[in-house]
Design a protein around this motif. Structure first.
Motif, PDB file in Angstrom:
ATOM      1  N   GLY A 174      -7.986  -3.820   7.896  1.00  0.00           N
ATOM      2  CA  GLY A 174      -9.016  -3.141   7.087  1.00  0.00           C
ATOM      3  C   GLY A 174      -9.166  -1.671   7.431  1.00  0.00           C
ATOM      4  N   VAL A 209      -7.964   2.338   6.255  1.00  0.00           N
ATOM      5  CA  VAL A 209      -8.069   2.912   4.912  1.00  0.00           C
ATOM      6  C   VAL A 209      -6.921   2.432   4.016  1.00  0.00           C
ATOM      7  CG1 VAL A 209      -6.848   5.101   5.360  1.00  0.00           C
ATOM      8  CG2 VAL A 209      -8.707   5.033   3.715  1.00  0.00           C
ATOM      9  N   LEU A 220      -8.381  -9.203   5.628  1.00  0.00           N
ATOM     10  CA  LEU A 220      -8.597  -9.766   6.966  1.00  0.00           C
ATOM     11  C   LEU A 220      -8.572  -8.653   8.001  1.00  0.00           C
ATOM     12  CD1 LEU A 220      -6.063 -12.685   6.455  1.00  0.00           C
ATOM     13  CD2 LEU A 220      -8.567 -12.846   6.357  1.00  0.00           C
ATOM     14  N   ALA A 223      -9.977  11.557  12.023  1.00  0.00           N
ATOM     15  CA  ALA A 223      -9.923  12.514  10.908  1.00  0.00           C
ATOM     16  C   ALA A 223     -11.314  13.013  10.550  1.00  0.00           C
ATOM     17  CB  ALA A 223      -9.300  11.839   9.688  1.00  0.00           C
ATOM     18  N   THR A 268     -11.559 -11.265  12.028  1.00  0.00           N
ATOM     19  CA  THR A 268     -10.501 -12.225  11.716  1.00  0.00           C
ATOM     20  C   THR A 268      -9.153 -11.603  12.052  1.00  0.00           C
ATOM     21  OG1 THR A 268     -11.892 -12.969   9.891  1.00  0.00           O
ATOM     22  CG2 THR A 268      -9.625 -13.760   9.901  1.00  0.00           C
ATOM     23  N   ARG A 269      -8.617 -11.996  13.171  1.00  0.00           N
ATOM     24  CA  ARG A 269      -7.332 -11.444  13.625  1.00  0.00           C
ATOM     25  C   ARG A 269      -6.202 -12.373  13.206  1.00  0.00           C
ATOM     26  NH1 ARG A 269      -5.315  -7.838  17.135  1.00  0.00           N
ATOM     27  NH2 ARG A 269      -7.405  -7.150  17.681  1.00  0.00           N
ATOM     28  N   MET A 319      -0.486   7.534  16.759  1.00  0.00           N
ATOM     29  CA  MET A 319       0.055   8.437  15.753  1.00  0.00           C
ATOM     30  C   MET A 319       1.540   8.153  15.554  1.00  0.00           C
ATOM     31  SD  MET A 319      -1.028  10.647  13.709  1.00  0.00           S
ATOM     32  CE  MET A 319      -2.186  11.981  13.881  1.00  0.00           C
ATOM     33  N   ALA A 340       0.205   3.971   7.780  1.00  0.00           N
ATOM     34  CA  ALA A 340       0.629   5.276   8.273  1.00  0.00           C
ATOM     35  C   ALA A 340       2.054   5.296   8.820  1.00  0.00           C
ATOM     36  CB  ALA A 340      -0.348   5.734   9.356  1.00  0.00           C
TER      37      ALA A 340
HETATM   38  C1  LIG Z   1      -7.008  11.656  16.235  1.00  0.00           C
HETATM   39  C2  LIG Z   1      -6.571  11.537  14.794  1.00  0.00           C
HETATM   40  C3  LIG Z   1      -6.901  12.553  13.891  1.00  0.00           C
HETATM   41  C4  LIG Z   1      -6.501  12.457  12.552  1.00  0.00           C
HETATM   42  N1  LIG Z   1      -6.883  13.447  11.673  1.00  0.00           N
HETATM   43  C5  LIG Z   1      -6.587  13.321  10.356  1.00  0.00           C
HETATM   44  C6  LIG Z   1      -7.107  14.248   9.398  1.00  0.00           C
HETATM   45  O1  LIG Z   1      -7.829  15.191   9.739  1.00  0.00           O
HETATM   46  N2  LIG Z   1      -6.801  14.039   8.084  1.00  0.00           N
HETATM   47  C7  LIG Z   1      -6.033  13.002   7.659  1.00  0.00           C
HETATM   48  O2  LIG Z   1      -5.782  12.881   6.453  1.00  0.00           O
HETATM   49  N3  LIG Z   1      -5.541  12.090   8.546  1.00  0.00           N
HETATM   50  C8  LIG Z   1      -5.813  12.210   9.870  1.00  0.00           C
HETATM   51  N4  LIG Z   1      -5.360  11.273  10.764  1.00  0.00           N
HETATM   52  C9  LIG Z   1      -4.496  10.180  10.276  1.00  0.00           C
HETATM   53  C10 LIG Z   1      -5.223   9.064   9.544  1.00  0.00           C
HETATM   54  O3  LIG Z   1      -6.576   9.009   9.937  1.00  0.00           O
HETATM   55  C11 LIG Z   1      -4.565   7.705   9.840  1.00  0.00           C
HETATM   56  O4  LIG Z   1      -3.160   7.792   9.694  1.00  0.00           O
HETATM   57  C12 LIG Z   1      -5.081   6.602   8.902  1.00  0.00           C
HETATM   58  O5  LIG Z   1      -6.496   6.540   8.941  1.00  0.00           O
HETATM   59  C13 LIG Z   1      -4.459   5.256   9.296  1.00  0.00           C
HETATM   60  O6  LIG Z   1      -4.986   4.221   8.492  1.00  0.00           O
HETATM   61  P1  LIG Z   1      -4.317   2.778   8.426  1.00  0.00           P
HETATM   62  O7  LIG Z   1      -5.180   1.937   7.570  1.00  0.00           O
HETATM   63  O8  LIG Z   1      -2.882   2.881   8.042  1.00  0.00           O
HETATM   64  O9  LIG Z   1      -4.291   2.235   9.929  1.00  0.00           O
HETATM   65  P2  LIG Z   1      -5.497   1.904  10.997  1.00  0.00           P
HETATM   66  O10 LIG Z   1      -6.574   2.867  10.776  1.00  0.00           O
HETATM   67  O11 LIG Z   1      -4.791   1.847  12.272  1.00  0.00           O
HETATM   68  O12 LIG Z   1      -5.997   0.474  10.533  1.00  0.00           O
HETATM   69  C14 LIG Z   1      -5.394  -0.724  10.909  1.00  0.00           C
HETATM   70  C15 LIG Z   1      -6.464  -1.832  10.945  1.00  0.00           C
HETATM   71  O13 LIG Z   1      -5.825  -3.078  11.230  1.00  0.00           O
HETATM   72  C16 LIG Z   1      -6.670  -3.835  12.094  1.00  0.00           C
HETATM   73  N5  LIG Z   1      -5.828  -4.821  12.785  1.00  0.00           N
HETATM   74  C17 LIG Z   1      -4.923  -4.587  13.794  1.00  0.00           C
HETATM   75  N6  LIG Z   1      -4.293  -5.755  14.107  1.00  0.00           N
HETATM   76  C18 LIG Z   1      -4.783  -6.717  13.285  1.00  0.00           C
HETATM   77  C19 LIG Z   1      -4.496  -8.106  13.107  1.00  0.00           C
HETATM   78  N7  LIG Z   1      -3.558  -8.721  13.841  1.00  0.00           N
HETATM   79  N8  LIG Z   1      -5.187  -8.789  12.167  1.00  0.00           N
HETATM   80  C20 LIG Z   1      -6.121  -8.171  11.398  1.00  0.00           C
HETATM   81  N9  LIG Z   1      -6.423  -6.841  11.522  1.00  0.00           N
HETATM   82  C21 LIG Z   1      -5.765  -6.126  12.447  1.00  0.00           C
HETATM   83  C22 LIG Z   1      -7.274  -2.773  13.003  1.00  0.00           C
HETATM   84  O14 LIG Z   1      -8.456  -3.262  13.625  1.00  0.00           O
HETATM   85  C23 LIG Z   1      -7.520  -1.636  12.027  1.00  0.00           C
HETATM   86  O15 LIG Z   1      -8.791  -1.724  11.434  1.00  0.00           O
HETATM   87  C24 LIG Z   1      -5.754  11.329  12.108  1.00  0.00           C
HETATM   88  C25 LIG Z   1      -5.438  10.311  13.012  1.00  0.00           C
HETATM   89  C26 LIG Z   1      -5.839  10.388  14.335  1.00  0.00           C
HETATM   90  C27 LIG Z   1      -5.504   9.250  15.280  1.00  0.00           C
END
Ligand SMILES: Cc1cc2nc3c(=O)[nH]c(=O)nc-3n(C[C@H](O)[C@H](O)[C@H](O)COP(=O)(O)OP(=O)(O)OC[C@H]3O[C@@H](n4cnc5c(N)ncnc54)[C@H](O)[C@@H]3O)c2cc1C
Length: 474
Positions: A9, A11, A32, A56, A251-252, A417, A446
């Motif tokens: 969950g 973004v 989930l 971010a 829910t993992r 990252m 990402a």
């Molecule tokens: C320090 C930092 C600064 C940043 N600054 C910027 C910015 O200024 N502008 C910008 O556009 N982007 C920025 N980014 C990048 C951007 O925020 C991220 O790349 C993006 O939010 C990642 O989203 P995601 O949903 O792919 O992954 P994540 O946010 O990693 O979400 C993954 C989710 O999966 C869940 N999960 C993990 N394992 C399981 C499992 N087995 N079962 C169920 N759930 C699970 C986790 O709890 C988590 O909620 C930044 C990133 C960082 C770290």
């Protein structure tokens, strides 16, 4: 009714679940999420008068997907542009803070006068930079590193003084391994099409003078947006648009299997800490290592490619201090520190200068970024040591007079990252080929085609649309 599981969950997963639930089609979507909240790395800390983003603090809109999602969910009014004051950034140069030349956009020289006037480059480097116009285009189509591309086209000094720190601030990456094709394909294409970056800018100016001028000036900050009340508030607004019963927190998913029933129909069975759940399709929106682990039994070829995407760690020390106690330049949005300055800091964001409502007047929120791919051991330090390092940085770079901030927090980003190293784009094509054999599985997030929020939203939306298209074609 097609049952679809979206795992994760953050973004990306939220974008998938929202897109699927708004598409025509009989989808029953279940999102989930392992933790007790949505957003993944995105989270806002509210503490008294302070509002601090853990990761971010804004997103770009030139790739419009995050803006469009906000619009679809009625949240566009909540997004604000950066303050019109202080729209500049500084670069550390032999211990002094100098403005990043306005005519230098990421790695593209766009205004000759501003480049000639900057003190961040020697006269030799300026001439070498402007000589980019005559550097022949590379013939090979193979991927190359950022360092190779930038030194080849712009010269070593411009790479070290400007390109490397700007890009390190964004990707926390090692420029010697960072893939040009995967992170800055627009510049690769410019070289291929027009013969170089200056030539590319001139061609764009011919086509649309106004847009090229906007890109080349401080107005490029206009493309950014931040939620007025912070990322967590924005995420709550997105979550409110999910259908009832869709989101399952705490829910993992621990195992994924792909059983076939007696009539030969395959389904996806997810083992979670709350029992087994069955679905017709799965969208996995997790970081690469977690994705590889879940699919190593069912789609080992895909798991191997995904598992090879490396991640870098970093730490953010957020400090709120009195503006009056800073003697250095704070009339900007932040500063970047080239590696050759020999400092632990990658960048310092003057976060509360960028958007209103983050701290009371008279104070400033500074976020000191430490670590990254080239300093993997930074996270071995204790919180107290990281605060000590950040304190010394503020004293040395910004002439901070005090020893203790009004408010401070250490935020650790271990392996958070994704690093798109040379060859990433080709490996992603191979991944797509493998996944074509498994039309009821989609991967987004990402790790694949962009780390920024807009790219994550786009990958989540695409995963949802491709899934729906596959079914409608059946
Ligand atoms: C320090 C930092 C600064 C940043 N600054 C910027 C910015 O200024 N502008 C910008 O556009 N982007 C920025 N980014 C990048 C951007 O925020 C991220 O790349 C993006 O939010 C990642 O989203 P995601 O949903 O792919 O992954 P994540 O946010 O990693 O979400 C993954 C989710 O999966 C869940 N999960 C993990 N394992 C399981 C499992 N087995 N079962 C169920 N759930 C699970 C986790 O709890 C988590 O909620 C930044 C990133 C960082 C770290």
């Amino acid at each position: 009714m097609k049952r679809v599981a979206v795992i994760g969950g953050g973004v990306s997963g939220l974008a998938t679940a929202l897109t699927l639930s708004k598409l025509d089609g009989d989808f029953q979507v279940t999102l989930l999420e392992a933790s007790d909240r949505v957003g993944g790395v995105l989270e806002t800390i509210h503490d008294g008068p302070y509002m601090v983003e853990r990761s971010a603090d804004n997103f770009a809109t030139l790739i419009p997907d995050a803006l469009m999602l906000s619009r679809q969910c009625g949240l566009e009014q909540e997004l604000i542009p950066p303050n019109s004051e202080h729209r500049q950034a500084f670069v550390l140069n032999r211990g002094r803070l100098l403005p990043v030349p306005v005519g230098f956009s990421l790695m593209q020289p766009t205004r000759i006068r501003s480049i000639l006037g900057t003190s961040t480059l020697s006269w030799y480097a300026k001439l070498r930079l402007l000589g980019e116009f005559w550097i022949p285009a590379r013939e090979s189509e193979e991927d190359e590193s950022l360092e190779s591309f930038a030194t080849r086209r712009l010269g070593v000094e411009t790479f070290e003084n400007l390109v490397e720190p700007i890009v390190s601030g964004i990707f926390t990456a090692n420029p010697a391994t960072l893939s040009m094709k995967a992170t800055m394909p627009q510049f690769v294409e410019m070289e291929r099409r027009y013969g170089g970056l200056i030539r590319g800018h001139l061609a764009a100016r011919k086509k649309d003078a106004a847009a090229a001028a906007r890109r080349a000036s401080g107005a490029r900050y206009d493309q950014f947006r931040a939620p007025r009340e912070g990322m967590s508030h924005w995420l709550a607004g997105l979550t409110a648009e999910l259908p009832d019963g869709c989101l399952q927190l705490n829910t993992r998913v621990v195992e994924v299997s792909n059983p076939t029933d007696s009539q030969g129909r395959s389904s996806w069975s997810l083992q979670t800490n709350r029992g087994t759940m069955d679905f017709d399709a799965v969208v996995c929106a997790l970081p690469a290592a977690a994705t590889a682990e879940l699919f190593q039994e069912t789609i080992p070829q895909a798991a191997a490619i995904v598992g090879d995407v490396p991640y870098a760690s970093s730490a953010v020390v957020a400090m709120i201090v009195n503006r009056a106690d800073l003697k250095g330049r704070i009339d900007g949005f932040g500063l970047i520190a080239p590696r050759k300055e020999g400092r632990p800091t990658l960048a310092i964001s003057y976060t509360s200068n960028k958007y209103p409502g983050r701290v009371p007047e008279g104070e400033i929120l500074l976020r000191v970024f430490l670590g990254g791919a080239l300093s993997p051991h930074m996270l071995d330090h204790s919180d107290a040591e990281l605060i000590e390092i950040a304190t010394e940085e503020l004293r040395a770079i910004l002439g901070w007079q005090e020893r203790r901030a009004n408010w401070q927090a250490v935020i650790r980003w271990k392996e958070s990252m994704p690093q798109y190293v040379v060859g990433h784009a080709e490996r992603m094509q191979q991944l797509e080929t493998v996944l074509r054999q498994h039309p009821t599985v989609k991967l987004c997030g990402a790790a694949y085609s962009g780390v920024g929020i807009p790219q994550c939203v786009r990958s989540g939306r695409k995963a949802a649309e491709e899934l729906a298209d596959n079914w409608s074609e059946q």
